[in-house]
Design an enzyme around this catalytic site. Structure first.
Site, short mmCIF file in Angstrom:
data_model
loop_
_atom_site.label_atom_id
_atom_site.label_comp_id
_atom_site.label_asym_id
_atom_site.label_seq_id
_atom_site.Cartn_x
_atom_site.Cartn_y
_atom_site.Cartn_z
N THR A 78 0.82 -1.21 0.00
CA THR A 78 0.00 0.00 0.00
C THR A 78 0.86 1.26 0.00
OG1 THR A 78 -1.79 -1.14 1.15
CG2 THR A 78 -1.77 1.27 1.26
N VAL A 79 1.79 1.35 0.95
CA VAL A 79 2.61 2.56 1.05
C VAL A 79 3.66 2.60 -0.05
CG1 VAL A 79 4.20 3.85 2.51
CG2 VAL A 79 2.20 2.74 3.52
N LYS B 180 7.34 3.11 12.38
CA LYS B 180 7.38 3.61 13.77
C LYS B 180 7.69 2.47 14.74
CE LYS B 180 2.88 2.15 13.74
NZ LYS B 180 2.13 1.74 12.53
N VAL C 216 5.12 8.77 11.99
CA VAL C 216 4.26 9.16 13.12
C VAL C 216 2.84 9.47 12.70
CG1 VAL C 216 3.88 10.93 14.88
CG2 VAL C 216 6.14 9.91 14.61
N ILE D 293 0.93 14.18 7.74
CA ILE D 293 1.05 15.39 8.56
C ILE D 293 2.53 15.64 8.85
CG2 ILE D 293 0.42 16.50 10.71
CD1 ILE D 293 -1.99 14.61 10.85
N GLY E 8 -11.63 -1.70 6.01
CA GLY E 8 -10.18 -1.64 5.89
C GLY E 8 -9.52 -0.62 6.80
N LYS F 68 4.28 5.91 18.41
CA LYS F 68 4.42 7.23 17.77
C LYS F 68 4.72 8.31 18.80
CE LYS F 68 1.15 5.85 14.16
NZ LYS F 68 -0.24 6.01 13.63
#
Length: 438
Positions: free
Chosen positions: A13-14, A109, A136, A140, A191, A209
């Site tokens: 996914t990432v 993390k 984290v 953002i 999901g 985190k």
């Protein structure tokens, strides 16, 4: 101009989000970094050419490998991007990458909460960058804010909603008056929650985190074991309804604060993750769904808040590619290895018993004369006073009572609760939830 080559450890996914951003925004990335950036190799468990063609186009198929040595031993790969997750194998791969003089960007993390100090020290020793913005809060930019943009401040406190799964569950329970189990099942179907959601709903994900954020905020090493953790699985619709009566919402908050000599509290750092009654006028109270937010107070800047998507393919990929761009700039200017976290303070962790907060306590008692007076006495003997009391109409000679305390030390509350255990008129302690009083 030399191309900067990336090696992706993971193309899920990432990793897929990183690949899409690098491919789709190539022109802007080159303009901002000063060098063309491309993915030379991507490590996967199994090669699925059809999926790769569909997701990334023909050019990506040639980069896929199942042999990590194709990345870690390739002298032409400049930056290793770790997006495979897990701890042990990822740790070994990143160690090898650094020893082979490759810069690293990671979103892991879990790894950093356990091995971060060692890996940052190794990267600095070798003059390499280790980027971790995505570790984290997804998209953002809180790491850059704490390391650079707020560097002129003494950070006083950090409060965060930094787990989208728990925030989605509590938001849905609040707006739809549903139970934890009902909303959790829905979150898994959508999901938003893993098949095994223990790390999320138990607060451990947020604790990892917070260990990273608080280390940066206070420039001291905060270990995962220093963080007190409670999850949300004990929160009920009844608790949420009482919170609304008190003009509060319930959020899973990651809370870090620093007390200093002379402010009336034990000197040190407090780090904890737990469900919290948060006043509805607090900026974090309106953060709903899977969104994340981090509220930071500095002595110079005052109150600041960072809000956005804390997970997902493209938001997390955005933070990773931003780290890649920053590393590319430093490679060009020969300034890599200069931005490792600085842990120059030695600050004690304040024991939980000495930390101060208000409490929400929901009880069921036998409704007889002097019961409330006796309950008040148990708390008074621990030097705890009440800010308010809520009692619902009694049923079957039983009363449900909610006490809201003024701020007191955790040790005082434990003393009162231990004494209450022997009181025969007490039938049940439904829940105890801390209140954010700052």
């Amino acid at each position: 101009m030399k191309t900067l080559n990336l090696g992706l450890l993971g193309l899920g996914t990432v990793g897929g989000g990183v690949a899409n951003i690098v491919n789709n925004n190539a022109h802007d990335i080159e303009a901002r970094s000063g060098v063309p950036v491309c993915i030379k190799k991507a490590l996967v468990r199994d090669i699925d050419m059809e999926k790769a063609r569909h997701d990334f186009g023909l050019s990506m198929v040639e980069t896929i490998t199942t042999d990590v040595d194709d990345i870690l031993n390739d002298p032409e790969i400049d930056i290793v991007v770790e997006v495979m997750g897990g701890v042990d194998i990822a740790y070994q791969y990143i160690l090898r990458a650094l020893h082979n003089r490759k810069h690293v960007v990671t979103a892991n993390k879990d790894l950093l909460a356990v091995h971060g100090t060692e890996l940052f020290a190794l990267a600095a020793q070798k003059g390499l960058d280790l980027g971790f913005e995505a570790s984290v809060a997804g998209g953002i930019p809180i790491i850059a804010a704490l390391q650079q943009n707020l560097a002129a401040n003494r950070i006083e406190s950090v409060l965060g909603i930094i787990n989208g799964t728990t925030n989605y569950i509590l938001s849905a329970m609040t707006s739809q008056k549903r139970t934890f189990q009902e909303v959790l099942a829905e979150a898994q179907e959508l999901g938003y929650a893993e098949a095994n959601p223990a790390s999320d709903v138990g607060g451990l994900d947020a604790a990892r985190k917070l260990a990273i954020m608080s280390s940066l905020a206070f420039n001291c090493q905060v270990a995962l074991d220093d963080v007190y953790v409670e999850g949300i699985d004990n929160i009920t619709p009844e608790d949420i309804a009482y919170a609304a009566e008190l003009d509060c919402v319930i959020k899973l908050l990651a809370i870090a604060g620093r007390s200093r000599p002379g402010d009336g509290r034990p000197e040190g750092v407090t780090v904890k993750v737990h469900p919290t009654l948060l006043p509805v006028n607090h900026p974090l109270a309106s953060v709903d769904g899977v969104f994340n937010a981090v509220y930071v107070v500095g002595d110079a800047v005052g109150e600041t808040m960072f809000y956005g998507q804390g997970a997902g393919s493209l938001p997390t990929g955005s933070a990773i590619v931003a780290d890649i761009i920053q590393t590319a700039r430093r490679i060009i200017t020969s300034t890599t290895g200069t931005l490792s976290p600085q842990y120059y303070n030695t600050i004690p962790i304040v024991p939980l018993d000495q930390q101060t907060t208000g409490f929400y306590i929901r009880l069921k008692v036998i409704d007889e004369p002097r019961v409330f007076a006796n309950l008040a006495l148990f708390f008074a003997e621990a030097d705890i006073s009440f800010a308010s009391i809520i009692q619902k109409p009694r049923r079957n000679n039983r009363a449900e009572v909610v006490f809201i305390t003024h701020p007191c030390q955790e040790g005082q509350m434990r003393k009162a609760l231990t004494a209450l255990e022997s009181y025969p008129k007490l039938e049940k302690v439904y829940n105890i939830i801390r209140i954010e009083n700052e």
